[in-house]
Design an enzyme around this catalytic site. Structure first.
Site, mmCIF file in Angstrom:
data_model
loop_
_atom_site.group_PDB
_atom_site.id
_atom_site.type_symbol
_atom_site.label_atom_id
_atom_site.label_comp_id
_atom_site.label_asym_id
_atom_site.label_seq_id
_atom_site.Cartn_x
_atom_site.Cartn_y
_atom_site.Cartn_z
ATOM 1 C CG ASP A 1 -0.343 -0.015 2.528
ATOM 2 O OD1 ASP A 1 0.897 -0.133 2.603
ATOM 3 O OD2 ASP A 1 -1.074 0.096 3.532
ATOM 4 C CB SER A 2 4.585 1.709 -0.127
ATOM 5 O OG SER A 2 4.793 0.537 -0.884
ATOM 6 C CG ASP B 1 0.366 -4.033 2.183
ATOM 7 O OD1 ASP B 1 0.064 -4.665 3.207
ATOM 8 O OD2 ASP B 1 1.140 -3.060 2.171
ATOM 9 C CE LYS C 1 2.987 -5.758 4.101
ATOM 10 N NZ LYS C 1 2.431 -4.717 4.995
ATOM 11 C CD GLU D 1 0.569 -1.561 8.077
ATOM 12 O OE1 GLU D 1 0.258 -0.772 8.987
ATOM 13 O OE2 GLU D 1 1.038 -1.197 6.984
ATOM 14 C CD GLU E 1 8.010 -0.234 7.436
ATOM 15 O OE1 GLU E 1 7.061 -0.980 7.088
ATOM 16 O OE2 GLU E 1 8.149 0.920 7.005
HETATM 17 O O1 KIV Z 1 3.548 -1.106 1.660
HETATM 18 C C1 KIV Z 1 4.718 -1.512 1.667
HETATM 19 O O2 KIV Z 1 5.501 -1.269 0.739
HETATM 20 C C2 KIV Z 1 5.158 -2.286 2.813
HETATM 21 C C3 KIV Z 1 6.604 -2.667 2.881
HETATM 22 C C4 KIV Z 1 7.419 -1.485 3.224
HETATM 23 C C5 KIV Z 1 6.852 -3.787 3.800
HETATM 24 O O3 KIV Z 1 4.384 -2.583 3.663
#
Ligand code: KIV
Length: 294
Positions: free
Chosen positions: A63-64, A102, A132, A134, A200
């Site tokens: 989600d980056s 994510d 994934k 969090e 992280e």
């Molecule tokens: O969203 C993302 O890119 C991440 C990574 C930094 C692990 O969660």
């Protein structure tokens, strides 16, 4: 009925691609053999094709993308539809790597049922083979997902979706108390069934201790060399931003200035009439045009 080997185009090619695919079992076996796992983020078809072809083990559609693709200042505004759109593009470019979607802010926190529905969208609509989440508060949801056949990766330490709780991006687990909490959370998530854990921005010794304590692989970003694997944001390692490299990243290329030069050269060639050249153009028998201009 069990379909053992459904044909996809050339069936022997399809079977070979499936045989080579990185699975969660392969990642766990890599930890067992002490082989490091290389992961990276990708958000589009072309990058996914390149990193997959280069031999990456797993790709996170992070989600980056909120920051690096959509221009937000955090991951908080990213929606399920944004994530599905980009995960579909990545999946189309990948033959071998494990694609992990994510789950964005609030897509798994409101109710376990909604979390399950959203995780299923990643797998059924977008071609991801894992998701994934969090934090550790989601452990009961993780259990339900795993029971429903959805592999889940955890994420502890600096969890960017909680930036408004943290206040700013800062290292996590520096005190004995916070280190013990992260270790406890890691064990809780492993017991809930995650197949791997992103750590992280935590101190190297803490990440190493957690990696030794867990039997699943840890994947570090700013967590030192003691993790079982590493993940980086693709834009950071390619040097898209000439003015910023996070401390945890190493620039393997300097794309920002290279692209800047290329764009400037293109603009100046267009303005000066140097582009398109003859080799970029399509000729025809010009006698066919006679009389058409009036
Ligand atoms: O969203 C993302 O890119 C991440 C990574 C930094 C692990 O969660």
């Amino acid at each position: 009925m069990t379909i053992i080997d459904a044909p996809s185009g050339n069936s022997s090619e399809g079977a070979q691609a499936r045989a080579e695919r990185v699975t969660i079992t392969k990642l766990k076996a890599m930890k067992g053999r002490g082989e490091k796992i290389a992961m990276i983020t990708a958000y589009d078809y072309y990058t996914a094709r390149l990193v997959d072809g280069a031999g990456i083990d797993a790709i996170l559609v992070g989600d980056s993308l909120g920051q690096v693709m959509l221009g937000y200042d955090s991951t908080v505004p990213v929606t399920m539809d944004d994530m599905i759109h980009h995960t579909k593009a990545v999946s189309r470019g990948v033959r071998r790597a494990l694609v992990i979607g994510d789950m964005p802010f609030m897509s798994y926190s409101l109710s376990p049922d909604e979390a399950l529905r959203n995780a299923a969208r990643f797998m059924q609509e977008a071609g991801a083979r894992a998701v994934k989440l969090e934090g550790a508060a989601v452990a009961p949801t993780v259990e339900r997902m795993v029971a429903a056949g959805i592999p889940v990766m955890g994420h502890l330490g600096l969890t960017p979706q909680s930036i408004n709780v943290f206040g700013r991006h800062k290292i996590q687990g520096k005190t004995r108390e916070s280190a013990a909490r992260i270790l406890r959370d890691a064990i809780l998530l492993e017991e809930a069934g995650i197949f791997a854990l992103v750590l992280e921005t935590v101190p190297t010794p803490l990440a190493a201790l957690i990696s030794n304590r867990l039997s699943i692989p840890t994947i570090g970003i700013g967590a030192g060399a003691g993790c079982d694997g590493q993940i980086q944001v693709v834009h950071d390692v390619l040097g898209w931003d000439p003015n910023y490299t996070p401390k945890h990243a190493h620039k393997y290329a300097n794309l920002g200035p290279i692209l800047d030069n290329a764009f400037k050269e293109y603009i100046s060639d267009v303005q000066a009439g140097r582009f398109p050249a003859q080799e970029n153009s399509f000729p025809m028998d010009e006698t066919l045009l006679e009389g058409l201009e009036t």
